[in-house]
Motif scaffolding. Structure first.
Motif, PDB file in Angstrom:
ATOM      1  N   ASN A  42       0.827  -1.208   0.000  1.00 27.58           N
ATOM      2  CA  ASN A  42       0.000   0.000   0.000  1.00 27.58           C
ATOM      3  C   ASN A  42       0.864   1.261   0.000  1.00 27.58           C
ATOM      4  OD1 ASN A  42      -2.026  -1.863   0.232  1.00 27.58           O
ATOM      5  ND2 ASN A  42      -2.851  -1.084   2.155  1.00 27.58           N
ATOM      6  N   ILE A  43       1.927   1.239   0.801  1.00 28.49           N
ATOM      7  CA  ILE A  43       2.833   2.382   0.865  1.00 28.49           C
ATOM      8  C   ILE A  43       3.527   2.565  -0.481  1.00 28.49           C
ATOM      9  CG2 ILE A  43       4.822   3.379   2.056  1.00 28.49           C
ATOM     10  CD1 ILE A  43       2.251   3.112   3.746  1.00 28.49           C
ATOM     11  N   PHE A  44       3.939   1.474  -1.102  1.00 26.48           N
ATOM     12  CA  PHE A  44       4.593   1.535  -2.406  1.00 26.48           C
ATOM     13  C   PHE A  44       3.650   2.136  -3.449  1.00 26.48           C
ATOM     14  CE2 PHE A  44       5.526  -0.498  -6.530  1.00 26.48           C
ATOM     15  CZ  PHE A  44       6.797   0.029  -6.730  1.00 26.48           C
ATOM     16  N   PHE A  45       2.387   1.728  -3.415  1.00 24.40           N
ATOM     17  CA  PHE A  45       1.372   2.257  -4.325  1.00 24.40           C
ATOM     18  C   PHE A  45       1.244   3.774  -4.139  1.00 24.40           C
ATOM     19  CE2 PHE A  45      -2.695   0.259  -6.312  1.00 24.40           C
ATOM     20  CZ  PHE A  45      -2.529   1.024  -7.438  1.00 24.40           C
ATOM     21  N   ALA A  46       1.187   4.223  -2.893  1.00 18.86           N
ATOM     22  CA  ALA A  46       1.058   5.654  -2.607  1.00 18.86           C
ATOM     23  C   ALA A  46       2.296   6.429  -3.061  1.00 18.86           C
ATOM     24  CB  ALA A  46       0.817   5.863  -1.121  1.00 18.86           C
ATOM     25  N   VAL A  47       3.479   5.852  -2.864  1.00 13.78           N
ATOM     26  CA  VAL A  47       4.707   6.527  -3.294  1.00 13.78           C
ATOM     27  C   VAL A  47       4.734   6.660  -4.817  1.00 13.78           C
ATOM     28  CG1 VAL A  47       7.221   6.260  -3.442  1.00 13.78           C
ATOM     29  CG2 VAL A  47       6.062   5.906  -1.263  1.00 13.78           C
ATOM     30  N   CYS A  48       4.303   5.635  -5.525  1.00 10.30           N
ATOM     31  CA  CYS A  48       4.247   5.707  -6.991  1.00 10.30           C
ATOM     32  C   CYS A  48       3.298   6.813  -7.444  1.00 10.30           C
ATOM     33  CB  CYS A  48       3.818   4.366  -7.577  1.00 10.30           C
ATOM     34  SG  CYS A  48       5.051   3.078  -7.409  1.00 10.30           S
ATOM     35  N   ILE A  49       2.160   6.933  -6.792  1.00  8.93           N
ATOM     36  CA  ILE A  49       1.204   7.989  -7.135  1.00  8.93           C
ATOM     37  C   ILE A  49       1.816   9.356  -6.860  1.00  8.93           C
ATOM     38  CG2 ILE A  49      -1.013   9.032  -6.472  1.00  8.93           C
ATOM     39  CD1 ILE A  49      -2.032   6.148  -6.037  1.00  8.93           C
ATOM     40  N   LEU A  50       2.520   9.500  -5.746  1.00  9.11           N
ATOM     41  CA  LEU A  50       3.147  10.784  -5.419  1.00  9.11           C
ATOM     42  C   LEU A  50       4.251  11.136  -6.411  1.00  9.11           C
ATOM     43  CD1 LEU A  50       3.241  10.591  -1.528  1.00  9.11           C
ATOM     44  CD2 LEU A  50       1.772  12.014  -2.967  1.00  9.11           C
ATOM     45  N   TYR A  82      -4.180  18.192 -18.163  1.00  5.03           N
ATOM     46  CA  TYR A  82      -5.497  17.667 -17.797  1.00  5.03           C
ATOM     47  C   TYR A  82      -5.538  16.150 -17.944  1.00  5.03           C
ATOM     48  CZ  TYR A  82      -7.466  22.395 -17.756  1.00  5.03           C
ATOM     49  OH  TYR A  82      -7.755  23.701 -17.471  1.00  5.03           O
ATOM     50  N   TYR A  83      -4.921  15.635 -18.993  1.00  3.10           N
ATOM     51  CA  TYR A  83      -4.874  14.185 -19.203  1.00  3.10           C
ATOM     52  C   TYR A  83      -4.121  13.505 -18.061  1.00  3.10           C
ATOM     53  CZ  TYR A  83      -3.385   9.716 -21.125  1.00  3.10           C
ATOM     54  OH  TYR A  83      -3.131   8.386 -21.299  1.00  3.10           O
ATOM     55  N   MET A  84      -2.997  14.083 -17.658  1.00  2.00           N
ATOM     56  CA  MET A  84      -2.222  13.488 -16.563  1.00  2.00           C
ATOM     57  C   MET A  84      -2.996  13.546 -15.249  1.00  2.00           C
ATOM     58  SD  MET A  84       1.631  14.742 -17.484  1.00  2.00           S
ATOM     59  CE  MET A  84       2.372  13.869 -16.111  1.00  2.00           C
ATOM     60  N   LEU A  85      -3.713  14.634 -15.000  1.00  2.00           N
ATOM     61  CA  LEU A  85      -4.518  14.730 -13.779  1.00  2.00           C
ATOM     62  C   LEU A  85      -5.646  13.700 -13.782  1.00  2.00           C
ATOM     63  CD1 LEU A  85      -4.713  18.602 -13.308  1.00  2.00           C
ATOM     64  CD2 LEU A  85      -3.337  16.975 -12.001  1.00  2.00           C
ATOM     65  N   ALA A  86      -6.273  13.490 -14.934  1.00  2.00           N
ATOM     66  CA  ALA A  86      -7.317  12.460 -15.023  1.00  2.00           C
ATOM     67  C   ALA A  86      -6.719  11.076 -14.789  1.00  2.00           C
ATOM     68  CB  ALA A  86      -8.004  12.528 -16.385  1.00  2.00           C
ATOM     69  N   SER A  87      -5.532  10.827 -15.311  1.00  3.42           N
ATOM     70  CA  SER A  87      -4.866   9.538 -15.089  1.00  3.42           C
ATOM     71  C   SER A  87      -4.538   9.337 -13.613  1.00  3.42           C
ATOM     72  CB  SER A  87      -3.580   9.454 -15.913  1.00  3.42           C
ATOM     73  OG  SER A  87      -3.864   9.538 -17.277  1.00  3.42           O
ATOM     74  N   ILE A  88      -4.123  10.384 -12.942  1.00  6.46           N
ATOM     75  CA  ILE A  88      -3.826  10.293 -11.515  1.00  6.46           C
ATOM     76  C   ILE A  88      -5.091   9.970 -10.724  1.00  6.46           C
ATOM     77  CG2 ILE A  88      -3.147  11.660  -9.490  1.00  6.46           C
ATOM     78  CD1 ILE A  88      -1.111  13.066 -11.348  1.00  6.46           C
ATOM     79  N   VAL A  89      -6.192  10.623 -11.069  1.00  5.08           N
ATOM     80  CA  VAL A  89      -7.462  10.342 -10.376  1.00  5.08           C
ATOM     81  C   VAL A  89      -7.872   8.885 -10.583  1.00  5.08           C
ATOM     82  CG1 VAL A  89      -9.935  10.866 -10.358  1.00  5.08           C
ATOM     83  CG2 VAL A  89      -8.267  12.725 -10.352  1.00  5.08           C
ATOM     84  N   LEU A  90      -7.760   8.378 -11.806  1.00  2.00           N
ATOM     85  CA  LEU A  90      -8.103   6.980 -12.068  1.00  2.00           C
ATOM     86  C   LEU A  90      -7.182   6.031 -11.313  1.00  2.00           C
ATOM     87  CD1 LEU A  90      -8.904   7.119 -15.885  1.00  2.00           C
ATOM     88  CD2 LEU A  90     -10.514   6.895 -13.982  1.00  2.00           C
ATOM     89  N   LEU A  91      -5.906   6.352 -11.251  1.00  4.83           N
ATOM     90  CA  LEU A  91      -4.962   5.529 -10.494  1.00  4.83           C
ATOM     91  C   LEU A  91      -5.299   5.547  -9.005  1.00  4.83           C
ATOM     92  CD1 LEU A  91      -2.447   3.756 -10.689  1.00  4.83           C
ATOM     93  CD2 LEU A  91      -1.075   5.828 -10.438  1.00  4.83           C
ATOM     94  N   CYS A  92      -5.713   6.692  -8.495  1.00  2.18           N
ATOM     95  CA  CYS A  92      -6.116   6.783  -7.085  1.00  2.18           C
ATOM     96  C   CYS A  92      -7.380   5.966  -6.814  1.00  2.18           C
ATOM     97  CB  CYS A  92      -6.332   8.239  -6.691  1.00  2.18           C
ATOM     98  SG  CYS A  92      -4.824   9.195  -6.547  1.00  2.18           S
ATOM     99  N   ILE A  93      -8.311   5.976  -7.752  1.00  3.81           N
ATOM    100  CA  ILE A  93      -9.512   5.157  -7.589  1.00  3.81           C
ATOM    101  C   ILE A  93      -9.136   3.679  -7.536  1.00  3.81           C
ATOM    102  CG2 ILE A  93     -11.641   4.406  -8.734  1.00  3.81           C
ATOM    103  CD1 ILE A  93     -11.926   7.318  -9.737  1.00  3.81           C
TER     104      ILE A  93
END
Length: 117
Positions: A61-69, A96-107
């Protein structure tokens, strides 16, 4: 200094497009809403990576969060360059595309953290 109406920007005719850094109120509102929403989603994801499913947190979980950050870091650099005027306005769509990708990755991350099948 040249009058705004007489600028040609290398085109054959007059061009009244705004220069870099000059944004309309509508663009500023859209940027604030999209950026704010993405920030909240990323913040919730990072907090959930530490709190769920139990304490102590899972290393994955921590690794996932670090990748998102890390992805957020590169997007923030693009936003900084865009606001400085170093990038052309067409890069706004990439941001905008990168922000949408980040939101999808967070979901996806939150679905994994909460073990939803």
């Amino acid at each position: 200094m040249d009058d705004f109406n007489t600028r040609t920007y290398g085109t054959s005719g007059l061009d009244n497009r705004p220069l870099f850094g000059e944004t309309s109120a509508r663009d500023r509102i859209i940027n604030t809403v999209v950026g704010g929403f993405t920030s909240v989603v990323v913040l919730v994801t990072v907090i959930c990576s530490f709190l769920f499913p139990s304490s102590p947190p899972k290393p994955l979980n921590i690794f996932f969060a670090v990748c998102i950050l890390l992805i957020c870091g590169s997007t923030l650099v693009l936003i900084f360059w865009y606001r400085q005027g170093d990038l052309e306005p067409k890069f706004r769509n990439l941001i905008y595309y990168m922000l949408a990708s980040i939101v999808l990755l967070c979901i996806c991350a939150n679905l994994y953290f909460h073990d939803i099948h």
